[in-house]
Structure formats: C-alpha cells, structure tokens
Design a protein around this motif. Structure first.
Motif: not given
Length: 182
Positions: A33-46, A106-111, A166-172
């Motif tokens: 789940f952690s990996k999935d959240s980071f992937d979705l945040l990265d998709t949002m950055a893209n 859809k990406t935000v909803d998935n996140f 948020i990505k930084s906080r979730l990584m911590r």
C-alpha cells in the motif's frame, strides 16, 4: 516436568506479546500500500505543470522534525497511531478543492482509496481501539497546509508544493512503520 514446559510457554507468550506490535496486516500489506501511494503521488507529479518554488511557503508547510523524532522513539503502537493520524489528515487535505491542480481526478481518487485502506489496515493493528491519541502539533501542521492552500487560492502551484510535502511525510512514516516489520 510438564509444569516447567507450561511455565516456559506462558512466559514466552507473555514476553512476545508485550515486546513488540504483532500485526499480520502490517507485515504483509503495509509495504504494498505504501508503494502504491508513492506511485500515485508520482503519477500526479507527472501530470503537474512546471512550478516556481516558493521558499516561504515551502518552509511553512514542512513538518517539524521533532514530531518524527518523538515518534521514532515512541512505543510501537504509538508509532502506528502517529502514522494513522498522518494518513487521516492526508485524506482530509486531499479531499479539499484540488480542481486547479492538473491531476486526473481518477488518480486522486485512487490515491485517497489507497491511503484510506492503509489507515484502516493500520488501525486494525492498534490494540487500544477505544483510546485514540491525537497529536495536536501534528494536526496543526496539517492546518498550516490548509491555510497555505487557502492563501494561495488552491492553485496548481501550491497543490504541487503540498503533493511534494505529503510525499515527504509519507516517506517518513513508511520508515517509521518499516522499523516495526518482521
């Protein structure tokens, strides 16, 4: 002889139950789940537009390091409670008006779905379900994020700043929970 074996089994059971937080969900699902959240945040950055860095806003949204320092020294269950609060606060934040951000809905909803399932899974690992600790300083740090969003008109640039924070906080908190995993 049988009483000695029984005594040893009882001692080991009590000792292992009190020594660490044991939770199948955390051991088997948290990392995915952690990996999935980071992937979705990265998709949002893209999908984000290029932004100019606002150093003052960046400083305002940064989570005070002492909160993580305190959490890293806390008992296992308190680490989980801290993480759940960050996940809950993140869901509240990303439920706000993000229409100006260039992210796909859809990406935000998935996140939000992944973060919600992650919080629920971690909540199932907390033994003291009725006793919900709420870190006021942590809550106030998320209030500052909301305030910055409002000040900057919920624009794309400030949402990108928030996404990075948020990505930084979730990584911590990923590191915090990973320290508890088998």
């Amino acid at each position: 002889m049988l009483s000695r074996i029984l005594s040893v089994c009882v001692f080991l059971g009590v000792f292992s139950a009190g020594s660490s937080l044991s939770c199948r969900w955390m051991d088997h699902k948290f990392r995915q789940f952690s990996k999935d959240s980071f992937d979705l945040l990265d998709t949002m950055a893209n999908n984000s537009t290029n932004i100019t860095e606002d150093a003052e806003a960046r400083h305002t949204v940064a989570l005070p390091h002492e909160l993580y320092s305190q959490a890293s020294k806390a008992a296992a269950e308190d680490k989980v409670i801290f993480t759940v609060q960050i996940l809950d606060e993140t869901m509240t934040l990303f439920s706000k008006n993000h229409s100006a951000a260039s992210w796909e809905e859809k990406t935000v909803d998935n996140f939000l779905g992944v973060v919600s399932r992650q919080a629920d899974g971690l909540r199932s690992c907390i033994r003291s379900h009725g006793h919900k600790k709420h870190n006021k300083k942590l809550h106030m740090s998320f209030k500052r994020l909301t305030h910055v969003l409002q000040q900057k008109g919920h624009g794309a640039e400030v949402w990108e700043l928030i996404r990075k924070e948020i990505k930084s906080r979730l990584m911590r908190v990923d590191q915090l929970i990973s320290s508890l995993l088998n």
